[in-house]
Structures are given as C-alpha cells and as structure tokens.
Design a protein around this motif. Structure first.
Motif, PDB file in Angstrom:
ATOM      1  N   VAL B  42       0.851  -1.218   0.031  1.00 32.22           N
ATOM      2  CA  VAL B  42       0.039   0.134   0.030  1.00 32.22           C
ATOM      3  C   VAL B  42       0.903   1.243   0.081  1.00 32.22           C
ATOM      4  CG1 VAL B  42      -2.003   1.014   1.064  1.00 32.22           C
ATOM      5  CG2 VAL B  42      -1.580  -1.243   1.488  1.00 32.22           C
ATOM      6  N   ARG B  43       2.118   1.216   0.866  1.00 35.07           N
ATOM      7  CA  ARG B  43       2.759   2.602   0.872  1.00 35.07           C
ATOM      8  C   ARG B  43       3.422   2.833  -0.321  1.00 35.07           C
ATOM      9  NH1 ARG B  43       1.832  -0.466   4.764  1.00 35.07           N
ATOM     10  NH2 ARG B  43       1.397  -0.049   6.917  1.00 35.07           N
ATOM     11  N   PRO B  44       3.979   1.896  -1.133  1.00 36.09           N
ATOM     12  CA  PRO B  44       4.855   2.259  -2.149  1.00 36.09           C
ATOM     13  C   PRO B  44       3.840   2.440  -3.384  1.00 36.09           C
ATOM     14  CG  PRO B  44       5.270   0.142  -1.773  1.00 36.09           C
ATOM     15  CD  PRO B  44       4.436   0.584  -0.455  1.00 36.09           C
ATOM     16  N   ARG B  45       2.605   1.801  -3.218  1.00 33.36           N
ATOM     17  CA  ARG B  45       1.638   2.413  -4.412  1.00 33.36           C
ATOM     18  C   ARG B  45       1.025   3.516  -4.060  1.00 33.36           C
ATOM     19  NH1 ARG B  45       2.217  -1.664  -7.744  1.00 33.36           N
ATOM     20  NH2 ARG B  45       2.582  -3.700  -6.809  1.00 33.36           N
ATOM     21  N   LEU B  46       0.834   3.981  -2.796  1.00 31.59           N
ATOM     22  CA  LEU B  46       0.339   5.445  -2.734  1.00 31.59           C
ATOM     23  C   LEU B  46       1.359   6.336  -3.058  1.00 31.59           C
ATOM     24  CD1 LEU B  46      -1.431   7.615  -1.131  1.00 31.59           C
ATOM     25  CD2 LEU B  46      -0.347   6.984   0.856  1.00 31.59           C
ATOM     26  N   LEU B  47       2.643   6.120  -2.870  1.00 31.25           N
ATOM     27  CA  LEU B  47       3.832   7.010  -3.310  1.00 31.25           C
ATOM     28  C   LEU B  47       3.878   7.180  -4.683  1.00 31.25           C
ATOM     29  CD1 LEU B  47       7.397   6.657  -1.754  1.00 31.25           C
ATOM     30  CD2 LEU B  47       7.123   7.092  -4.290  1.00 31.25           C
ATOM     31  N   LEU B  48       3.805   5.989  -5.404  1.00 33.73           N
ATOM     32  CA  LEU B  48       3.615   6.096  -6.850  1.00 33.73           C
ATOM     33  C   LEU B  48       2.440   6.865  -7.424  1.00 33.73           C
ATOM     34  CD1 LEU B  48       4.857   2.402  -7.332  1.00 33.73           C
ATOM     35  CD2 LEU B  48       6.028   4.465  -8.439  1.00 33.73           C
ATOM     36  N   ALA B  49       1.182   6.617  -6.670  1.00 27.37           N
ATOM     37  CA  ALA B  49      -0.017   7.499  -7.287  1.00 27.37           C
ATOM     38  C   ALA B  49       0.251   8.799  -7.133  1.00 27.37           C
ATOM     39  CB  ALA B  49      -1.058   6.877  -6.343  1.00 27.37           C
ATOM     40  N   VAL B  50       1.124   9.215  -5.810  1.00 29.37           N
ATOM     41  CA  VAL B  50       1.134  10.631  -5.779  1.00 29.37           C
ATOM     42  C   VAL B  50       2.145  11.185  -6.813  1.00 29.37           C
ATOM     43  CG1 VAL B  50       2.256  12.314  -4.159  1.00 29.37           C
ATOM     44  CG2 VAL B  50       0.473  10.766  -3.139  1.00 29.37           C
ATOM     45  N   ALA B  51       3.286  10.510  -6.886  1.00 33.88           N
ATOM     46  CA  ALA B  51       4.127  10.851  -8.151  1.00 33.88           C
ATOM     47  C   ALA B  51       3.627  11.040  -9.475  1.00 33.88           C
ATOM     48  CB  ALA B  51       5.487   9.874  -8.209  1.00 33.88           C
ATOM     49  N   GLN B  52       2.749  10.138  -9.743  1.00 30.26           N
ATOM     50  CA  GLN B  52       2.115  10.460 -11.154  1.00 30.26           C
ATOM     51  C   GLN B  52       1.244  11.543 -10.968  1.00 30.26           C
ATOM     52  OE1 GLN B  52       0.631   5.986 -11.456  1.00 30.26           O
ATOM     53  NE2 GLN B  52       1.553   6.448 -13.698  1.00 30.26           N
ATOM     54  N   ALA B  53       0.395  11.563 -10.114  1.00 30.94           N
ATOM     55  CA  ALA B  53      -0.496  12.711  -9.832  1.00 30.94           C
ATOM     56  C   ALA B  53       0.298  14.032  -9.886  1.00 30.94           C
ATOM     57  CB  ALA B  53      -1.435  12.711  -8.450  1.00 30.94           C
ATOM     58  N   ALA B  54       1.357  14.119  -9.395  1.00 28.39           N
ATOM     59  CA  ALA B  54       2.161  15.398  -9.337  1.00 28.39           C
ATOM     60  C   ALA B  54       2.985  15.608 -10.481  1.00 28.39           C
ATOM     61  CB  ALA B  54       3.075  15.402  -7.884  1.00 28.39           C
ATOM     62  N   THR B 178       3.787   9.949   0.932  1.00 31.18           N
ATOM     63  CA  THR B 178       3.136  11.023  -0.201  1.00 31.18           C
ATOM     64  C   THR B 178       4.336  12.258  -0.280  1.00 31.18           C
ATOM     65  OG1 THR B 178       2.325  11.956   1.713  1.00 31.18           O
ATOM     66  CG2 THR B 178       0.729  10.784   0.633  1.00 31.18           C
ATOM     67  N   VAL B 179       5.185  12.365   0.851  1.00 33.77           N
ATOM     68  CA  VAL B 179       6.106  13.511   0.657  1.00 33.77           C
ATOM     69  C   VAL B 179       7.134  13.009  -0.424  1.00 33.77           C
ATOM     70  CG1 VAL B 179       7.923  14.548   1.894  1.00 33.77           C
ATOM     71  CG2 VAL B 179       5.537  14.397   2.979  1.00 33.77           C
ATOM     72  N   ILE B 180       7.632  12.028  -0.248  1.00 35.08           N
ATOM     73  CA  ILE B 180       8.596  11.268  -1.124  1.00 35.08           C
ATOM     74  C   ILE B 180       8.194  11.245  -2.643  1.00 35.08           C
ATOM     75  CG2 ILE B 180      10.293   9.435  -1.691  1.00 35.08           C
ATOM     76  CD1 ILE B 180      10.524   8.786   1.489  1.00 35.08           C
ATOM     77  N   GLY B 181       6.907  10.977  -2.623  1.00 34.15           N
ATOM     78  CA  GLY B 181       6.105  10.764  -4.149  1.00 34.15           C
ATOM     79  C   GLY B 181       6.474  12.342  -4.538  1.00 34.15           C
ATOM     80  N   ALA B 182       6.125  13.369  -4.022  1.00 41.31           N
ATOM     81  CA  ALA B 182       6.394  14.556  -4.424  1.00 41.31           C
ATOM     82  C   ALA B 182       7.641  15.110  -4.775  1.00 41.31           C
ATOM     83  CB  ALA B 182       5.513  15.505  -3.575  1.00 41.31           C
ATOM     84  N   ILE B 183       8.318  14.471  -3.693  1.00 42.74           N
ATOM     85  CA  ILE B 183       9.833  14.906  -4.207  1.00 42.74           C
ATOM     86  C   ILE B 183      10.194  14.170  -5.349  1.00 42.74           C
ATOM     87  CG2 ILE B 183      12.269  14.507  -3.097  1.00 42.74           C
ATOM     88  CD1 ILE B 183      11.177  14.673  -0.325  1.00 42.74           C
ATOM     89  N   ALA B 184       9.929  12.919  -5.590  1.00 42.35           N
ATOM     90  CA  ALA B 184      10.461  12.274  -6.902  1.00 42.35           C
ATOM     91  C   ALA B 184       9.790  12.832  -7.984  1.00 42.35           C
ATOM     92  CB  ALA B 184       9.866  10.797  -6.527  1.00 42.35           C
ATOM     93  N   ALA B 185       8.699  13.692  -7.898  1.00 41.14           N
ATOM     94  CA  ALA B 185       8.026  14.389  -9.001  1.00 41.14           C
ATOM     95  C   ALA B 185       8.760  15.726  -9.290  1.00 41.14           C
ATOM     96  CB  ALA B 185       6.472  14.365  -8.962  1.00 41.14           C
ATOM     97  N   GLY B 186       9.404  16.228  -8.303  1.00 36.49           N
ATOM     98  CA  GLY B 186       9.857  17.419  -8.467  1.00 36.49           C
ATOM     99  C   GLY B 186       9.001  18.541  -8.003  1.00 36.49           C
ATOM    100  N   VAL B 187       8.019  18.181  -7.354  1.00 35.86           N
ATOM    101  CA  VAL B 187       7.101  19.298  -6.841  1.00 35.86           C
ATOM    102  C   VAL B 187       7.429  19.582  -5.314  1.00 35.86           C
ATOM    103  CG1 VAL B 187       5.358  18.776  -8.541  1.00 35.86           C
ATOM    104  CG2 VAL B 187       5.289  17.807  -6.397  1.00 35.86           C
TER     105      VAL B 187
END
Lengths: 304, 304
Positions: B42-54, B178-187
């Motif tokens: 769940v945690r990595p999938r949430l991270l990836l969903a945030v990165a994509q959304a961002a 969620t924070v790392i997903g956003a960092i990975a997306a550069g936002v």
C-alpha cells in the motif's frame, strides 16, 4: 573528566536530533545509555585521522561520517548483547541495554541508532553532496550482504565462512571508516580500504587474544566468550604465540597499505598512539584474576 | 499468478543487491520470507500514485523511494511480531519470521531491511540528487524521534501519548510515502504531507476496527490483539458506530487535502479503488467465525 572534543560535541548534537521531543522517555534513556559514555570511539577517530592525513581542510563532513559509523557500531553492540545472541549482561563495564531496559527496548535502540546513523550522514550529504558515496559505503559495511548484519548472522549459521565472518563482523566498519575518511577529504577512496581492512583484522585478532588472556575489568565484559559461544577465534585456532605474531604482521601490512597522501607522518603518529593503547603487550598466560592494574587499563577500549 | 508489475520488478532487483553473495544462507532465506510474497504494498503504491498525480514523467526515482518505504515497513513487521513485542506467530497468513527462523535471525532481518532501505534510496540519490531530501524524510518516519521506532516504543511506555503513538506507528510512513512521491516528481513536497497523514489515520482506524470485527483469515494474523496487548484502539475508545463515522470523516479530509496538481483525477480514481479494497464495508458485529468469503477477501491487504 576531560572536556569533550570536537567529535564528541558533533556526536552529542547529532544525538539530540535523533532523540528528539517525539522520543518516548524510556527509549530516549536507553538510546543515551547505548551511546554515552562511549568507548574509545576507535572507528570515528580512525576516520578522522585518515581525513586529516588525506588533506581534508574542514573536518565537518568527516566528523558527521564518524558519528554515523559510531552509531552503527553502538547499534550492533546493543543487538549483539541480547539474550538471543551473546546474552551478555555487561557492556563497557555497565549493564547492557537489554539487561537494564528490557529486550523490546534493546531491539528498538538498535533500530533507532541504525536509522539515526543514516539520518546524520544523509543530512551531511545535503550540506555537502560530495559525501554522497559514503552512504552506500556505510550501508555495505552495515548490511546483510557482507556487513555487520551478515557478521552476526554467520554466528548462527550451521557452516560459517570464517574469513567472511571476521571481515563482516569487524573489518567492514573499519574499512568504511577509512573509505569515508578519504571521501570526506575529497580524495580517491578505494586505496584507503586496505588500511581499514588491516586495522580491523588486527583489532579482531587482539579481541580474540584478550578474550583468552584478558580480564573482565580490562574488557568491560565477560571473557572466555569465544569458547562459550563456539565462535571462530584466531587465538584458539593458531595458539597464543602464533596469534601474537599474526597481529604484528597485520599491523605492519596496515602501515604499508597507507597510500601517498598529504600528511602520512601524522597518520603514522596517530597509529603509533592508537596501537599502543589498543593492542596490548604480548601476554602468553591466560589471566584469571580480575585486578585492574595501570597497564591493563590501556586495553579497556578494545571492547568498546 | 499475475505477472509482476514494474514496482515488483524494481523491488526484486533491489532485494537481489541487498541480499548478495555475502549474505549467510539462513539469513538470506529469512530476508526473502519477510519481503516476498508481499501484502498489498500500500505505501509504495500510494507513493507512486502521488508521484504520477504530481506530474512525474519518469517513475524510476519514485519506484526506488517506494522500495525504501516498503523495506522499512517489512522491517517493522518482523520486529513487531517478535516475542518481546506482540509475540505473533502468524503474519500474512504464514509463519512470522521469528517463528520460522528464530529470534536472532528476526532481529537481523529487521536490521538488514532498514540498512537496505537506506542503501536503495541512497543509490537512487546518487543517480538523481534531487531525491536527496527524501533520505531525512524516510529517517524521520522510521526513527526514534516520532517515527516507527518511537511508535513501537510507546507500546511499552508506562504513560503512552496516544496521538503520538498512532502518528508514529502508522501515520509516519504514509506521510513519508506522499512526501517522497512529491519529491520524486520534483514538486513542493510539504503540501502532500496532510494527504499521507489522513490516509495513515484512516488505515489505523480501519485496522482497529478489523481487530474487533474482522477474522484471522481476513487479516492474515490473530484478531483481538489490541485488547490482549492493551493497545490504544479507536474502535474500543469510540465504539464501533462512531469509529466507522470517524473513518468516513478522515477519508473525506484526505480527499480535501490533495493539493492542486497535474492529474488530481487520476489520484482520486486510485484512491477510490484503494479505499474499496482496503477499507471494508461497515460491519457492526464482531465476527467470530473464520470463513473466507469473497467480500471479506478484499480486506486481507489491511494487515500487510
């Protein structure tokens, strides 16, 4: 008590962030017990000596690298003392963390110190990205594939690989110390690996010897544990005479491995002093008493 | 069996480096048991969903961030199941690591996975230094000052701080995701923290509810453990009816917290699906049987 030096100040500050306001009070006390007062801080001091010899002008990065290495070392001691490993009640002459705070807290102290080590090093990398290669070096020295975790695990394996066991259990973190010292100084790090490897090998041989001929007071922990736990020991395998000779050989190899650098003389002087303090004079009789003599006290650091 | 997706492939490759040729064989088997087959990730999938959304174009950094978060999560489960904590013999419907491989190996598996998590993330930072701020984020979510280690420690404290306990034990790693997903997306990452915090809060309430009204088969672990271990539980404190209502509120707050981003619709769709799978339909009677019905199976992931 001596005034804390620059390294201890950096360690204290880093510890204050790792153990912050969000830390449960019992856990905070146990974490402090695991790190302060420390032993000889041999690994970070070696790291700093290498950084200076390699020409580092500013030692801030090296000090943070040293904190990370020391925290991983403290974590390994806490877990290693637990009942499911060595079941050692005493460490550094005081109650081991599990004996004083319970097993659950001991597990968490080790975990928290490992996380803290990477936290400290990561923040130092954000300040100075040239330090980034130190992160996988620390991970390699700490982890399951040949690092400290592997070293502890070899003790429980039915067919341990003795060379891998010693390199993982003791050598890896000394190697990391010299490599990270070189990275912090901005020089090519790999030539420094052999210095750390030899230092670690000497340290392991001396530890095996003192487990046979040392006293609990010298070591701050019970002696004779290698036989109790059937752990591989150079002193048992080779006999005392040959193990002392091996120690001399390895220390000579360590000196020869020092690569050309800005201030090799300073490093040799540091090693003179460290060896005098850490590697005790040849002793061929098991020591059964527990009196703390002045000379014996110099070896106390070995267990720390 | 479904074909492994891109995340599982990255996780597998990272695992192969963490567990290398230097890993003692028993330890290697235990590490594999702790990570594969996984739960819902769940945690990595949430991270990836945030990165994509961002708006992340390349998901490589996000996948490595997800691996790191998942490995820390697996480590915490292994240590949490040990006799000195929950003494849980079953995890994900199979023997817990300590039950199958012994306590010493369980300690080392947790240690090795924590080290491995930081190793994976550090190497990803060397490839893409923009990811560097993710390292202290992961450390904060994992460590002693309010992270997972603190969360486990609150369970043993004489006067636990319940809000801090839940945030540390469950919320922190979802926030980090969620924070790392956003960092990975550069936002800008901080606005994403509230989404992870709410997701974690919902997850914790659902976990408390299922501990009362779920079945061991659903959860892959024994039920009724919050009462056995006197752990703080929203379902026990509020009663079932009000706990279900709180779950709805928190899920609504989570939706409202999503910051303006490149593809909010895709994230809402991902959340629709995840919530349907993870947060079970309202059930007001404790479930004492252990039959696995089709609808029940959707909740299995909650324990994983």
């Amino acid at each position: 008590m001596a005034r804390p030096d620059a390294f201890e100040i950096v360690l204290s500050r880093a510890f204050t962030r790792i153990v912050g306001r969000g830390t449960p009070p019992q856990l905070a006390a146990a974490l402090r017990h695991a790190v302060f007062p420390g032993g000889a801080r041999v690994r970070p001091r070696l790291l700093l000596a290498v950084a200076q010899a390699a020409g580092a002008r500013d030692l801030s990065a090296a000090r943070h690298g040293g904190v990370a290495v020391e925290l991983v070392h403290c974590a390994s001691l806490v877990h290693d003392d637990m009942p499911c490993f060595d079941n050692a009640p005493i460490r550094r002459g005081r109650a081991a963390v599990h004996a004083k705070f319970g097993e659950a807290t001991a597990v968490l102290v080790g975990d928290g110190l490992i996380v803290g080590a990477f936290d400290v090093l990561a923040r130092a990398c954000i300040d100075d990205p040239r330090l980034l290669p130190a992160l996988p070096v620390l991970a390699q020295a700490s982890g399951a594939a040949g690092g400290l975790v592997a070293g502890q695990a070899w003790e429980a394996e039915p067919s341990p690989d003795v060379a891998r066991y010693h390199r993982a259990k003791t050598g890896g973190l000394f190697e990391a110390a010299t490599v990270i010292g070189a990275i912090a100084a901005g020089v090519e790090p790999e030539p420094w690996r052999a210095v750390g490897a030899a230092f670690g090998e000497a340290y392991q041989i001396a530890d095996d010897l003192l487990d046979l001929v040392g006293t609990p007071t010298e070591l701050g922990k019970p002696v004779g544990q290698d036989i109790v736990h059937a752990r591989p020991s150079a002193a048992i395998e080779l006999g005392l005479e040959r193990a002392w000779a091996r120690l001399d050989d390895v220390l000579q190899r360590m000196r020869g491995a020092i690569p050309p650098c800005a201030d090799a003389d300073a490093l040799h002087r540091w090693l003179d002093e460290a060896c005098a303090r850490l590697f005790p004079a040849r002793r061929l009789q098991p020591c059964t008493g527990d009196a703390l003599t002045r000379d014996d006290a110099t070896a106390t650091a070995l267990s720390m």
